[in-house]
Scaffold this motif. Structure first.
Motif, mmCIF file in Angstrom:
data_model
loop_
_atom_site.group_PDB
_atom_site.id
_atom_site.type_symbol
_atom_site.label_atom_id
_atom_site.label_comp_id
_atom_site.label_asym_id
_atom_site.label_seq_id
_atom_site.Cartn_x
_atom_site.Cartn_y
_atom_site.Cartn_z
ATOM 1 N N LYS A 21 35.944 31.363 44.288
ATOM 2 C CA LYS A 21 36.774 32.394 43.664
ATOM 3 C C LYS A 21 38.252 32.066 43.829
ATOM 4 C CE LYS A 21 36.739 37.403 43.261
ATOM 5 N NZ LYS A 21 36.495 38.671 43.932
ATOM 6 N N ARG A 24 39.419 29.183 41.587
ATOM 7 C CA ARG A 24 39.595 29.562 40.189
ATOM 8 C C ARG A 24 40.874 30.371 40.001
ATOM 9 N NH1 ARG A 24 34.099 31.980 38.623
ATOM 10 N NH2 ARG A 24 33.842 31.423 40.768
ATOM 11 N N ARG A 25 41.157 31.239 40.971
ATOM 12 C CA ARG A 25 42.396 32.012 40.863
ATOM 13 C C ARG A 25 43.620 31.100 40.900
ATOM 14 N NH1 ARG A 25 42.651 37.194 40.741
ATOM 15 N NH2 ARG A 25 44.856 37.132 41.265
#
Lengths: 235, 203
Positions: A21, A24-25
């Motif tokens: 996560k 991807r951020r």
């Protein structure tokens, strides 16, 4: 010994997936919430200088993605060995080295584009977005996230560059990627009806001046913040 | 008199920020309040005033063919100029950190970013291209620094005032600063071409 290392490796990867996560951020944040140009205010100089036409902006974007990704990676690898007092000089040497690599490869691969862009490629060294991310992110984080942060920020920067260049070339020179669209005689159009449709627009020289890039980015910030209301300056 | 001409020309007529649009990043990012703009402006005057003569000495005595090494090393000038600028900025950073921690924390990342402020490297390159002498390069450095100082003070003052105006929400702050700078740049275009000798009665 060899067995344990092969068994251990998947475990480590389970704990920290390559594209979790957070990773991807790191890529998507600079495209919107934390855009280098419209939010962090870094890299404005080159955004003013090379956005009169689209094709230099595209080549510049690719070069900056390469330089920034690897500059972040190398700085992050060296972050424990660089003394704080000389860190800027070390960072600049890393950047200058990568820019030289880009310059020489471009010279070898596509000489006409190199001739058109040579000065601007050198200007990547003084592009504050690279130095800014090295200072703010790569000096404090692990190599892989730093690499992604560099690539993400370079893409966010490039997106704005290409949008601004699109409007400035379209309205300033009446062309796109070198193709003449507006003006007295579009070169590629044989169909006279289409020609009549587009020839009414006279290119506006104001859009070629640097000042117009400031207006375009200003309006772009307006649109961006109207859409993403979290970014509005409340102070 | 020639030196005063160069100073006036660098500060007003060929202003780094408003005529050449160099050094935009720190100019736009640090101009939210007058205090920080003042501090950054002084730092830029200092860095420009010091690096310009040093870079003049380097090009004349190290890099030129008639220099100490007897070789034409001008291809090294980017790296050497940047190294000089980076060390000067590091020095300024240490001084500000020691004597004014409040200013240090409010300038934040934009203090090290003076290194890559295009106005500073651009100034050194202009100086080489225009073939200034040593005293002229000092005057040009201080003049360019003063021009940056004036520009950042002006925009900071306007931005402090405009905070109380009824600007559309999304345009508030940065967006307005961009458009204002564009307008100021167009205003400064009218100063281009003025003869600086007219101010000092020479020429």
């Amino acid at each position: 010994m060899a067995d344990t290392s092969t068994v251990d490796q998947p475990k480590v990867k389970d704990k920290k997936p390559l594209f979790g996560k957070r990773e991807r951020r790191l890529i998507t944040d600079p495209l919107n919430d934390n855009n280098p140009i419209t939010v962090q205010v870094l890299g404005i100089c080159s955004a003013l200088a090379i956005t009169t036409q689209v094709s230099p902006a595209v080549v510049m974007t690719l070069a900056v993605i390469f330089v920034m990704g690897f500059a972040n990676l190398f700085t992050s690898l060296l972050r424990h060995t660089i003394p704080k007092q000389v860190r800027m000089i070390v960072m600049l040497i890393i950047i200058a080295f990568l820019v030289t690599v880009v310059e020489l490869s471009l010279k070898a691969i596509n000489y006409p584009i190199y001739q058109e862009l040579s000065v601007f490629i050198g200007l990547i060294i003084t592009n504050c977005i690279i130095m800014g991310r090295l200072e703010a992110f790569a000096m404090a984080d692990k190599p892989w996230p730093s690499f992604l942060d560099g690539v993400g920020n370079a893409m966010g920067y490039g997106a704005i560059l290409i949008i601004v260049a699109f409007f400035r070339e379209l309205f300033g020179s009446g062309s796109l990627m070198g193709w003449e669209l507006f003006g007295p005689g579009p070169q590629f159009m044989i169909n006279t009806e289409a020609h009549a449709l587009l020839s009414w627009y006279m290119p506006n020289n104001l859009m070629v001046l640097s000042a117009s890039a400031l207006f375009v980015i200003g309006v772009l910030i307006w649109i961006h913040r109207a859409w993403n209301r979290d970014l509005i300056d409340v102070s | 008199m020639e030196l005063i001409n160069i100073f006036i020309k660098a500060a007003f007529i060929e202003n780094m920020v408003l005529a050449y649009f160099l050094g935009m990043c720190s100019y736009l990012a640090v101009s939210k309040t007058l205090d920080t703009a003042f501090g950054l402006g002084l730092a830029v005057i200092f860095v420009l005033g010091i690096t310009m003569p040093i870079n003049w000495l380097i090009t004349t005595f190290l890099l030129s063919e008639s220099g100490l090494l007897g070789m034409d090393l001008t291809f090294l000038r980017f790296i050497l100029f940047i190294a000089v600028i980076a060390s000067m900025v590091q020095l300024v950073e240490m001084i500000i950190e020691k004597y004014s921690p409040a200013l240090y924390s409010s300038l934040g990342i934009f203090l090290p970013l003076i290194t890559v402020n295009c106005a500073i490297l651009g100034g050194s390159l202009f100086m080489i291209a225009r073939e200034y002498t040593f005293p002229e390069s000092v005057s040009f450095g201080l003049g360019s620094g003063f021009g940056f100082f004036l520009a950042i003070i002006a925009i900071a003052a306007i931005r402090e005032k405009i905070r109380y105006s009824n600007v559309p929400g999304p345009l508030r702050g940065l967006g307005m600063a961009f458009i204002l700078t564009g307008l100021m740049g167009i205003g400064f275009m009218s100063l281009m071409g003025i003869d600086p000798g007219a101010f000092t009665g020479t020429n």
